[in-house]
Design a protein around this motif. Structure first.
Motif, mmCIF file in Angstrom:
data_model
loop_
_atom_site.group_PDB
_atom_site.id
_atom_site.type_symbol
_atom_site.label_atom_id
_atom_site.label_comp_id
_atom_site.label_asym_id
_atom_site.label_seq_id
_atom_site.Cartn_x
_atom_site.Cartn_y
_atom_site.Cartn_z
ATOM 1 N N GLU A 187 0.837 -1.210 0.000
ATOM 2 C CA GLU A 187 0.000 0.000 0.000
ATOM 3 C C GLU A 187 0.870 1.259 0.000
ATOM 4 O O GLU A 187 0.579 2.220 -0.707
ATOM 5 C CB GLU A 187 -0.926 -0.005 1.219
ATOM 6 N N GLU A 188 1.958 1.222 0.749
ATOM 7 C CA GLU A 188 2.868 2.370 0.802
ATOM 8 C C GLU A 188 3.483 2.652 -0.568
ATOM 9 O O GLU A 188 3.571 3.801 -0.996
ATOM 10 C CB GLU A 188 3.977 2.107 1.833
ATOM 11 N N GLN A 189 3.891 1.598 -1.266
ATOM 12 C CA GLN A 189 4.466 1.766 -2.597
ATOM 13 C C GLN A 189 3.431 2.324 -3.579
ATOM 14 O O GLN A 189 3.748 3.178 -4.410
ATOM 15 C CB GLN A 189 4.997 0.429 -3.125
ATOM 16 N N ILE A 190 2.210 1.818 -3.478
ATOM 17 C CA ILE A 190 1.144 2.291 -4.371
ATOM 18 C C ILE A 190 0.908 3.781 -4.169
ATOM 19 O O ILE A 190 0.794 4.538 -5.132
ATOM 20 C CB ILE A 190 -0.159 1.494 -4.146
ATOM 21 N N LEU A 191 0.856 4.205 -2.904
ATOM 22 C CA LEU A 191 0.573 5.606 -2.603
ATOM 23 C C LEU A 191 1.749 6.531 -2.923
ATOM 24 O O LEU A 191 1.549 7.688 -3.268
ATOM 25 C CB LEU A 191 0.174 5.754 -1.135
ATOM 26 N N SER A 192 2.988 6.019 -2.840
ATOM 27 C CA SER A 192 4.146 6.887 -3.043
ATOM 28 C C SER A 192 4.694 6.855 -4.479
ATOM 29 O O SER A 192 5.515 7.693 -4.829
ATOM 30 C CB SER A 192 5.266 6.502 -2.072
ATOM 31 N N THR A 193 4.268 5.913 -5.281
ATOM 32 C CA THR A 193 4.783 5.787 -6.647
ATOM 33 C C THR A 193 3.785 6.359 -7.643
ATOM 34 O O THR A 193 2.618 5.963 -7.634
ATOM 35 C CB THR A 193 5.041 4.303 -6.992
ATOM 36 N N PRO A 194 4.236 7.276 -8.493
ATOM 37 C CA PRO A 194 3.311 7.756 -9.520
ATOM 38 C C PRO A 194 2.917 6.591 -10.437
ATOM 39 O O PRO A 194 3.780 5.862 -10.925
ATOM 40 C CB PRO A 194 4.120 8.796 -10.294
ATOM 41 N N GLN A 195 1.644 6.404 -10.603
ATOM 42 C CA GLN A 195 1.151 5.311 -11.431
ATOM 43 C C GLN A 195 0.895 5.792 -12.852
ATOM 44 O O GLN A 195 0.366 6.888 -13.062
ATOM 45 C CB GLN A 195 -0.161 4.752 -10.857
ATOM 46 N N LYS A 196 1.286 4.973 -13.789
ATOM 47 C CA LYS A 196 0.977 5.244 -15.189
ATOM 48 C C LYS A 196 -0.535 5.077 -15.348
ATOM 49 O O LYS A 196 -1.103 4.048 -14.973
ATOM 50 C CB LYS A 196 1.722 4.246 -16.077
ATOM 51 N N ALA A 197 -1.180 6.101 -15.832
ATOM 52 C CA ALA A 197 -2.634 6.043 -15.981
ATOM 53 C C ALA A 197 -3.002 4.970 -17.007
ATOM 54 O O ALA A 197 -2.370 4.880 -18.060
ATOM 55 C CB ALA A 197 -3.183 7.393 -16.421
ATOM 56 N N PRO A 198 -4.005 4.153 -16.672
ATOM 57 C CA PRO A 198 -4.430 3.146 -17.646
ATOM 58 C C PRO A 198 -5.122 3.809 -18.827
ATOM 59 O O PRO A 198 -5.559 4.953 -18.756
ATOM 60 C CB PRO A 198 -5.405 2.275 -16.855
ATOM 61 N N VAL A 199 -5.194 3.082 -19.902
ATOM 62 C CA VAL A 199 -5.903 3.560 -21.080
ATOM 63 C C VAL A 199 -7.364 3.791 -20.681
ATOM 64 O O VAL A 199 -7.954 2.991 -19.974
ATOM 65 C CB VAL A 199 -5.826 2.507 -22.206
ATOM 66 N N SER A 200 -7.928 4.889 -21.109
ATOM 67 C CA SER A 200 -9.330 5.178 -20.815
ATOM 68 C C SER A 200 -10.205 4.510 -21.886
ATOM 69 O O SER A 200 -10.282 4.981 -23.016
ATOM 70 C CB SER A 200 -9.565 6.688 -20.795
ATOM 71 N N ILE A 201 -10.814 3.411 -21.518
ATOM 72 C CA ILE A 201 -11.658 2.658 -22.446
ATOM 73 C C ILE A 201 -13.080 3.207 -22.366
ATOM 74 O O ILE A 201 -13.615 3.375 -21.267
ATOM 75 C CB ILE A 201 -11.631 1.157 -22.106
ATOM 76 N N PRO A 202 -13.708 3.490 -23.483
ATOM 77 C CA PRO A 202 -15.073 4.041 -23.482
ATOM 78 C C PRO A 202 -16.080 3.126 -22.769
ATOM 79 O O PRO A 202 -15.927 1.905 -22.753
ATOM 80 C CB PRO A 202 -15.411 4.152 -24.972
ATOM 81 N N ASP A 203 -17.091 3.758 -22.187
ATOM 82 C CA ASP A 203 -18.148 3.031 -21.465
ATOM 83 C C ASP A 203 -18.832 1.963 -22.315
ATOM 84 O O ASP A 203 -19.349 0.992 -21.782
ATOM 85 C CB ASP A 203 -19.211 3.999 -20.941
ATOM 86 N N LYS A 204 -18.831 2.128 -23.636
ATOM 87 C CA LYS A 204 -19.513 1.143 -24.484
ATOM 88 C C LYS A 204 -18.831 -0.223 -24.441
ATOM 89 O O LYS A 204 -19.355 -1.197 -24.967
ATOM 90 C CB LYS A 204 -19.629 1.640 -25.922
ATOM 91 N N TYR A 205 -17.646 -0.294 -23.805
ATOM 92 C CA TYR A 205 -16.951 -1.571 -23.641
ATOM 93 C C TYR A 205 -16.948 -2.052 -22.196
ATOM 94 O O TYR A 205 -16.447 -3.123 -21.912
ATOM 95 C CB TYR A 205 -15.508 -1.469 -24.130
ATOM 96 N N ASN A 206 -17.486 -1.255 -21.269
ATOM 97 C CA ASN A 206 -17.537 -1.694 -19.873
ATOM 98 C C ASN A 206 -18.894 -1.391 -19.236
ATOM 99 O O ASN A 206 -19.818 -2.160 -19.410
ATOM 100 C CB ASN A 206 -16.341 -1.188 -19.049
ATOM 101 N N ARG A 207 -19.054 -0.279 -18.546
ATOM 102 C CA ARG A 207 -20.318 -0.007 -17.827
ATOM 103 C C ARG A 207 -21.563 -0.115 -18.704
ATOM 104 O O ARG A 207 -22.578 -0.643 -18.282
ATOM 105 C CB ARG A 207 -20.279 1.378 -17.191
ATOM 106 N N ASN A 208 -21.506 0.403 -19.902
ATOM 107 C CA ASN A 208 -22.641 0.365 -20.845
ATOM 108 C C ASN A 208 -22.258 -0.473 -22.060
ATOM 109 O O ASN A 208 -22.456 -0.057 -23.197
ATOM 110 C CB ASN A 208 -23.022 1.788 -21.277
ATOM 111 N N THR A 209 -21.736 -1.652 -21.798
ATOM 112 C CA THR A 209 -21.152 -2.465 -22.864
ATOM 113 C C THR A 209 -22.124 -2.813 -23.988
ATOM 114 O O THR A 209 -23.303 -3.048 -23.754
ATOM 115 C CB THR A 209 -20.534 -3.761 -22.294
ATOM 116 N N THR A 210 -21.575 -2.796 -25.182
ATOM 117 C CA THR A 210 -22.310 -3.265 -26.361
ATOM 118 C C THR A 210 -21.668 -4.539 -26.897
ATOM 119 O O THR A 210 -22.123 -5.079 -27.902
ATOM 120 C CB THR A 210 -22.304 -2.187 -27.470
#
Length: 136
Positions: free
Chosen positions: A94-117
């Motif tokens: 948890e300490e490493q997660i909070l102290s290390t800048p994380q590479k942002a994941p690719v932003s996948i459109p909602d049509k492939y997850n929450r509102n998947t088609t």
């Protein structure tokens, strides 16, 4: 006579617990690749949601590849598919997660997850079923 009836019932009960269980839906291991705009998704998740209902199966996506584990194989039939990209924090405290800048994941459109088609048909067969997803 009563003793032999008890022994027969005991044997019958023991035998009824043997063999493969028929409870629950027939399932199949599904594996494949996931790309967004031609690039493999580095880390994420894929969920298979039976239609109209049933137990949801999921798998982790790593370096653009996934495979549902045998214990969480996908029920046979029509499924909706949800794909999400996540930051890769595997093996980090948890300490490493909070102290290390994380590479942002690719932003996948909602049509492939929450509102998947996305949909797929899981067919019966031997071995795993390969389903590749190329998202745009």
């Amino acid at each position: 006579m009563l003793q032999s009836l008890r022994v027969s019932l005991l044997i019958l009960l023991l035998l009824s617990g043997c063999g493969e269980s028929d409870s629950g839906p027939t399932r199949r291991i599904v594996e494949g690749t996931v790309q967004y705009k031609g690039v493999p998704i580095e880390f994420g998740s894929i969920r298979f949601i039976p239609q109209p209902e049933g137990p949801v199966a999921s798998a982790e996506i790593t370096q653009g590849k996934y495979q549902t584990p045998k214990a969480n194989a996908v029920p046979i039939g029509d499924v909706k598919v949800e794909i999400s990209a996540l930051p890769n924090t595997a093996g980090m405290t948890e300490e490493q997660i909070l102290s290390t800048p994380q590479k942002a994941p690719v932003s996948i459109p909602d049509k492939y997850n929450r509102n998947t088609t996305l949909t797929a048909k899981i067919t019966e067969g031997s071995g795993s079923l390969t389903l590749d997803f190329k998202l745009d």
